[in-house]
Design a protein around this motif. Structure first.
Motif, PDB file in Angstrom:
ATOM      1  N   ILE A  99       0.876  -1.171   0.000  1.00 33.65           N
ATOM      2  CA  ILE A  99       0.000   0.000   0.000  1.00 33.65           C
ATOM      3  C   ILE A  99       0.914   1.223   0.000  1.00 33.65           C
ATOM      4  CG2 ILE A  99      -1.678   1.374   1.302  1.00 33.65           C
ATOM      5  CD1 ILE A  99      -2.669  -1.269   2.553  1.00 33.65           C
ATOM      6  N   VAL A 100       0.692   2.122  -0.952  1.00 29.79           N
ATOM      7  CA  VAL A 100       1.397   3.402  -0.982  1.00 29.79           C
ATOM      8  C   VAL A 100       0.323   4.476  -0.868  1.00 29.79           C
ATOM      9  CG1 VAL A 100       2.885   4.946  -2.303  1.00 29.79           C
ATOM     10  CG2 VAL A 100       3.261   2.482  -2.414  1.00 29.79           C
ATOM     11  N   GLY A 106       0.088  16.419   0.588  1.00 31.64           N
ATOM     12  CA  GLY A 106       1.319  15.878   0.013  1.00 31.64           C
ATOM     13  C   GLY A 106       2.563  16.049   0.853  1.00 31.64           C
ATOM     14  N   ASP A 107       2.401  16.318   2.150  1.00 28.28           N
ATOM     15  CA  ASP A 107       3.569  16.512   3.014  1.00 28.28           C
ATOM     16  C   ASP A 107       4.309  15.214   3.313  1.00 28.28           C
ATOM     17  OD1 ASP A 107       3.044  19.241   3.159  1.00 28.28           O
ATOM     18  OD2 ASP A 107       1.894  19.047   5.018  1.00 28.28           O
ATOM     19  N   PHE A 108       3.585  14.082   3.271  1.00 31.90           N
ATOM     20  CA  PHE A 108       4.181  12.791   3.607  1.00 31.90           C
ATOM     21  C   PHE A 108       3.654  11.704   2.686  1.00 31.90           C
ATOM     22  CE2 PHE A 108       4.326  15.268   7.474  1.00 31.90           C
ATOM     23  CZ  PHE A 108       5.639  15.083   7.866  1.00 31.90           C
ATOM     24  N   ALA A 109       4.449  10.645   2.560  1.00 29.91           N
ATOM     25  CA  ALA A 109       4.029   9.443   1.857  1.00 29.91           C
ATOM     26  C   ALA A 109       4.358   8.255   2.746  1.00 29.91           C
ATOM     27  CB  ALA A 109       4.753   9.317   0.516  1.00 29.91           C
ATOM     28  N   VAL A 110       3.557   7.203   2.635  1.00 30.82           N
ATOM     29  CA  VAL A 110       3.813   5.976   3.381  1.00 30.82           C
ATOM     30  C   VAL A 110       3.814   4.813   2.394  1.00 30.82           C
ATOM     31  CG1 VAL A 110       1.379   5.575   3.977  1.00 30.82           C
ATOM     32  CG2 VAL A 110       3.157   4.585   5.400  1.00 30.82           C
ATOM     33  N   ASP A 111       4.740   3.896   2.610  1.00 34.42           N
ATOM     34  CA  ASP A 111       4.853   2.672   1.807  1.00 34.42           C
ATOM     35  C   ASP A 111       4.847   1.513   2.797  1.00 34.42           C
ATOM     36  OD1 ASP A 111       5.764   0.411   0.393  1.00 34.42           O
ATOM     37  OD2 ASP A 111       7.163   1.563  -0.825  1.00 34.42           O
ATOM     38  N   ALA A 112       3.774   0.720   2.782  1.00 34.77           N
ATOM     39  CA  ALA A 112       3.653  -0.421   3.694  1.00 34.77           C
ATOM     40  C   ALA A 112       3.642  -1.701   2.870  1.00 34.77           C
ATOM     41  CB  ALA A 112       2.366  -0.312   4.509  1.00 34.77           C
ATOM     42  N   ARG A 113       4.370  -2.711   3.356  1.00 34.21           N
ATOM     43  CA  ARG A 113       4.441  -3.999   2.655  1.00 34.21           C
ATOM     44  C   ARG A 113       4.328  -5.133   3.660  1.00 34.21           C
ATOM     45  NH1 ARG A 113       8.419  -2.976  -2.391  1.00 34.21           N
ATOM     46  NH2 ARG A 113       8.307  -0.713  -2.335  1.00 34.21           N
ATOM     47  N   GLN A 121      15.185 -18.652   3.247  1.00 32.99           N
ATOM     48  CA  GLN A 121      16.130 -17.537   3.446  1.00 32.99           C
ATOM     49  C   GLN A 121      16.218 -17.126   4.915  1.00 32.99           C
ATOM     50  OE1 GLN A 121      14.968 -14.399   0.777  1.00 32.99           O
ATOM     51  NE2 GLN A 121      15.534 -15.561  -1.029  1.00 32.99           N
ATOM     52  N   ASN A 122      15.601 -17.913   5.784  1.00 33.93           N
ATOM     53  CA  ASN A 122      15.590 -17.631   7.217  1.00 33.93           C
ATOM     54  C   ASN A 122      15.068 -16.223   7.502  1.00 33.93           C
ATOM     55  OD1 ASN A 122      15.896 -18.405   9.888  1.00 33.93           O
ATOM     56  ND2 ASN A 122      17.992 -17.614  10.003  1.00 33.93           N
ATOM     57  N   ALA A 123      14.009 -15.818   6.772  1.00 33.17           N
ATOM     58  CA  ALA A 123      13.425 -14.486   6.926  1.00 33.17           C
ATOM     59  C   ALA A 123      12.051 -14.613   7.587  1.00 33.17           C
ATOM     60  CB  ALA A 123      13.297 -13.817   5.562  1.00 33.17           C
ATOM     61  N   PRO A 124      11.858 -13.944   8.720  1.00 32.47           N
ATOM     62  CA  PRO A 124      10.566 -14.020   9.404  1.00 32.47           C
ATOM     63  C   PRO A 124       9.509 -13.189   8.671  1.00 32.47           C
ATOM     64  CG  PRO A 124      11.956 -12.417  10.494  1.00 32.47           C
ATOM     65  CD  PRO A 124      12.804 -13.057   9.413  1.00 32.47           C
ATOM     66  N   ALA A 125       8.266 -13.423   9.007  1.00 32.73           N
ATOM     67  CA  ALA A 125       7.188 -12.573   8.489  1.00 32.73           C
ATOM     68  C   ALA A 125       7.403 -11.162   9.027  1.00 32.73           C
ATOM     69  CB  ALA A 125       5.834 -13.113   8.932  1.00 32.73           C
ATOM     70  N   LEU A 126       7.188 -10.178   8.168  1.00 28.34           N
ATOM     71  CA  LEU A 126       7.383  -8.773   8.539  1.00 28.34           C
ATOM     72  C   LEU A 126       6.293  -7.914   7.938  1.00 28.34           C
ATOM     73  CD1 LEU A 126      11.166  -8.064   7.735  1.00 28.34           C
ATOM     74  CD2 LEU A 126      10.155  -8.240  10.001  1.00 28.34           C
ATOM     75  N   LEU A 127       5.951  -6.862   8.635  1.00 28.54           N
ATOM     76  CA  LEU A 127       5.145  -5.802   8.063  1.00 28.54           C
ATOM     77  C   LEU A 127       6.071  -4.588   8.072  1.00 28.54           C
ATOM     78  CD1 LEU A 127       1.449  -5.042   8.879  1.00 28.54           C
ATOM     79  CD2 LEU A 127       3.042  -3.348   8.061  1.00 28.54           C
ATOM     80  N   THR A 128       6.504  -4.160   6.895  1.00 36.50           N
ATOM     81  CA  THR A 128       7.459  -3.054   6.810  1.00 36.50           C
ATOM     82  C   THR A 128       6.735  -1.776   6.430  1.00 36.50           C
ATOM     83  OG1 THR A 128       8.012  -3.454   4.484  1.00 36.50           O
ATOM     84  CG2 THR A 128       9.338  -4.606   6.126  1.00 36.50           C
ATOM     85  N   VAL A 129       7.213  -0.679   6.992  1.00 39.41           N
ATOM     86  CA  VAL A 129       6.629   0.635   6.732  1.00 39.41           C
ATOM     87  C   VAL A 129       7.769   1.627   6.534  1.00 39.41           C
ATOM     88  CG1 VAL A 129       5.218   2.516   7.690  1.00 39.41           C
ATOM     89  CG2 VAL A 129       4.582   0.138   8.128  1.00 39.41           C
ATOM     90  N   THR A 130       7.634   2.463   5.527  1.00 40.26           N
ATOM     91  CA  THR A 130       8.546   3.589   5.345  1.00 40.26           C
ATOM     92  C   THR A 130       7.709   4.838   5.182  1.00 40.26           C
ATOM     93  OG1 THR A 130      10.207   2.205   4.260  1.00 40.26           O
ATOM     94  CG2 THR A 130      10.407   4.579   3.946  1.00 40.26           C
ATOM     95  N   VAL A 131       7.981   5.825   6.013  1.00 41.10           N
ATOM     96  CA  VAL A 131       7.326   7.126   5.909  1.00 41.10           C
ATOM     97  C   VAL A 131       8.368   8.115   5.416  1.00 41.10           C
ATOM     98  CG1 VAL A 131       6.172   8.989   7.184  1.00 41.10           C
ATOM     99  CG2 VAL A 131       5.687   6.600   7.746  1.00 41.10           C
ATOM    100  N   GLU A 132       8.016   8.897   4.397  1.00 43.91           N
ATOM    101  CA  GLU A 132       8.922   9.902   3.844  1.00 43.91           C
ATOM    102  C   GLU A 132       8.223  11.248   3.822  1.00 43.91           C
ATOM    103  OE1 GLU A 132      11.939   7.684   0.786  1.00 43.91           O
ATOM    104  OE2 GLU A 132      10.191   8.660  -0.062  1.00 43.91           O
TER     105      GLU A 132
END
Length: 142
Positions: A99-100, A106-113, A121-132
């Protein structure tokens, strides 16, 4: 372009990140990264044009809870003045849901995955978020 103090923009970006975390309402552990300043692309090197970026993840929660939180975010963002500009698979091989959204004004954007566990790959489940933040002209040092 607005002239802003980098420390103030980083603080505002962190506040927005905290609000996104509240919208998720997900119990788990959150990575403790701080907001950082980076140059905006597309500007000459001598121009002091920056944006603040705050990436973080929620982990140590069940994937079902993460999926529910991701779905909750999809509903909460528009209720809180955000416009969803992308809602679908990201460009990775795993085609993780993404979700973007852009804040009103327009002051901020969020990218959630939402990333499923990858045992190979020994990678756990994650919910990642980046706010710019939007790009701004720095008023001093970054």
């Amino acid at each position: 372009m607005e002239v802003r103090d980098s420390a103030a923009v980083k603080a505002d970006t962190k506040k927005v990140s905290s609000r996104v975390l509240e919208m998720l309402a997900l119990e788990g552990k959150v990575t403790e990264t701080g907001a950082m300043t980076m140059r905006c692309s597309g500007f000459d090197a001598d121009e002091k044009v920056y944006r603040a970026r705050h990436p973080w993840s929620v982990y140590d929660a069940s994937f079902a809870d993460m999926r529910a939180a991701f779905d909750r975010l999809r509903g909460e963002l528009p209720k809180n003045g955000w416009k969803i500009v992308k809602d679908g698979p990201d460009g990775t091989a795993g085609k993780s849901p993404q979700i973007v959204a852009e804040s009103e004004g327009g002051d901020f954007a969020v990218d959630a995955r939402l990333h499923e566990e990858n045992r190979a790959q020994n990678a756990p489940a994650l919910l990642t978020v980046t706010v710019e933040s939007a790009c701004y002209k720095g008023s001093g040092t970054s």
